[in-house]
Design a protein around this motif. Sequence first.
Motif: not given
Length: 129
Positions: A4-5, A10-13, A48-56
Amino acid sequence: MSRDFHSKKPIFKQIKEEIEDQILDDRLQEGDKAPSTNELVAFYKVNHLTIAKGVTELVEEEILFKKRGVGMFVSEKAKEKLIAKRRRVFAEEHITEFLREAEKLHISEEELISLIREKKGRLYNDYEN
């Protein structure tokens, strides 16, 4: 994990904070393998880029580290780093605003302490019931 967002961040956060929460409540511990980017993409159903931004960001903050070809893992002292960071943010974002509002309302330090104790007591009673 939650899917749930809300629109306030932002979703990545939100995904980054979910991983941090897993570390803070010991669902992920030092040295544990963290979910892969692909696992997170499949779970959250986001780009994928959304996840990658948070993980990075977690890697840059040294909360997670990558082992080439193996995956991502929780770093040494990750929990301590997160607690320190969240305490700073808590003080800056919440306590400062809390004190400003109390000052506007002419609430004394003693009254604030009393209010905090009262609310804390209710919170614990809610958990027990």
